[in-house]
Design a protein around this motif. Structure first.
Motif, short mmCIF file in Angstrom:
data_model
loop_
_atom_site.label_atom_id
_atom_site.label_comp_id
_atom_site.label_asym_id
_atom_site.label_seq_id
_atom_site.Cartn_x
_atom_site.Cartn_y
_atom_site.Cartn_z
N UNK B 3 52.02 50.95 -70.25
CA UNK B 3 51.73 51.84 -71.37
C UNK B 3 52.83 52.88 -71.59
N UNK B 4 53.58 53.21 -70.52
CA UNK B 4 54.66 54.19 -70.66
C UNK B 4 55.95 53.58 -70.12
N UNK B 5 57.08 54.19 -70.44
CA UNK B 5 58.38 53.68 -69.99
C UNK B 5 58.64 54.15 -68.56
N UNK B 16 54.87 53.10 -60.34
CA UNK B 16 54.37 54.45 -60.62
C UNK B 16 54.90 55.44 -59.60
N UNK B 19 58.36 56.29 -60.54
CA UNK B 19 58.37 57.12 -61.76
C UNK B 19 58.02 58.58 -61.46
N UNK B 20 57.07 58.79 -60.51
CA UNK B 20 56.54 60.15 -60.28
C UNK B 20 56.49 60.44 -58.78
N UNK B 22 56.63 63.07 -57.10
CA UNK B 22 55.87 64.27 -56.69
C UNK B 22 54.44 63.92 -56.28
N UNK B 23 53.83 62.97 -56.99
CA UNK B 23 52.48 62.56 -56.62
C UNK B 23 52.50 61.34 -55.69
N UNK B 60 41.18 44.80 -59.78
CA UNK B 60 42.59 45.19 -59.82
C UNK B 60 43.42 44.13 -59.08
N UNK B 148 42.37 52.33 -60.56
CA UNK B 148 42.40 52.86 -61.93
C UNK B 148 43.80 53.30 -62.33
N UNK B 149 44.55 53.80 -61.38
CA UNK B 149 45.94 54.26 -61.64
C UNK B 149 46.81 53.06 -62.04
N UNK B 151 45.82 49.99 -63.07
CA UNK B 151 45.37 49.31 -64.29
C UNK B 151 45.42 50.23 -65.51
N UNK B 152 45.15 51.51 -65.30
CA UNK B 152 45.07 52.46 -66.42
C UNK B 152 46.41 52.66 -67.11
N UNK B 153 47.51 52.40 -66.38
CA UNK B 153 48.83 52.49 -67.01
C UNK B 153 49.42 51.10 -67.26
#
Lengths: 189, 189
Positions: B3-5, B16, B19-20, B22-23, B60, B148-149, B151-153
């Motif tokens: 869903x996002x680049x 993911x 991409x991030x 920090x988390x 998932x 959810x993380x 699949x949600x993205x």
């Protein structure tokens, strides 16, 4: 009564964090990174609103009350925005972008695959960036964990609104990495 | 297509995490503490079975395949136990205690409040301890987040069984804190 002997009388997730410090450390670090640390564009209050809304959808009293109180203190208002978001995000006095992000959060709460390209496009058309979309999905997903953890072990979840307000004020100010304080009544948080 | 680049071509949650970061750090630390670090009584393979089973309930693909592969390598068998648990935990060749813990995990997946005292009592009658009950609930709750993380993205979730097996072998051996490896095909994991 909690399903297991937690050997402490703290409420909600605090009782679990004290019981199992090995998993508490990364769980606290995650919520700090998602909700409290500086963000390129979403305020701490906006991120707390997402956490509060998802906690309400999951019917988790402790998480909804504490994050609602933190959101209230972060947003610097009397709590009306929080209550209006919980009643109906569509009519709450928040931005169209926040409404679109809360719609995505609700989709995540019901299942990750329910987030559709149209939901993402709607949020983009209201100005949402990639990092905002990412963080809205992650916050919603993470509260599907925290809520289930708190309820799945049947932790003690007080009804005292003043207690949540005090805890919320502390967390809004200090973030999530300081120890919970003891209250004067002898109850501990 | 995500869903996002995500600006990388790693699959599933790895994309993911890159991409991030920090988390990613606390999310990796949490899964390491829950699933890989030494435990008083549950083996790493047993804990991976809970993660795999919940990921299947949440449909998932990425998480179910990778944790199924890790479980297979941790359990030191040809994967039959994993497949039998996914088909029907009740008839799988696992202990009665594990069956009761998987029942609790399924309750958590459907909602924290669905865990009833009778579910806890059943698990206790099969020998489950407080820490085992705690960890089964937390692992199930946490995979309601990870699933959810992922699949949600709408992350990329390959169909290549050999790829999952290689990734699973690495994670079973090294845990979750080492970087993902690049495979010879040019695909990255």
């Amino acid at each position: 009564m909690p399903h297991i002997n937690l050997t402490n009388e703290y409420p909600g997730i605090r009782s679990l964090f004290i019981y199992r410090p090995e998993t508490a450390a990364p769980m606290n670090a995650l919520v700090q990174a998602m909700l409290h640390n500086p963000h390129p564009s979403l305020s701490a209050g906006e991120r707390e609103l997402i956490a509060t809304y998802v906690s309400r959808l999951n019917t988790c009293k402790y998480c909804c009350n504490i994050h609602g109180a933190i959101a209230k203190h972060q947003l610097g208002n009397n709590g009306d925005i929080v209550q209006q978001v919980l009643s109906d995000p569509e009519t709450a006095p928040i931005s169209s972008k926040m409404k679109a992000l809360l719609k995505i959060a609700a989709k995540v709460q019901s299942g990750g695959k329910n987030v559709l390209p149209a939901d993402i496009e709607l949020a983009r058309s209201e100005g949402a960036t990639d990092i905002e979309l990412h963080d809205a999905v992650l916050i919603a997903a993470a509260f599907c964990m925290y809520n289930r953890y708190v309820d799945g072990l049947a932790t003690w979840q007080p009804d005292d609104a003043e207690l949540y307000d005090k805890m919320g004020e502390q967390r809004a100010r200090e973030g999530y990495l300081t120890p919970p304080f003891k209250v004067a009544t002898g109850d501990s948080q």
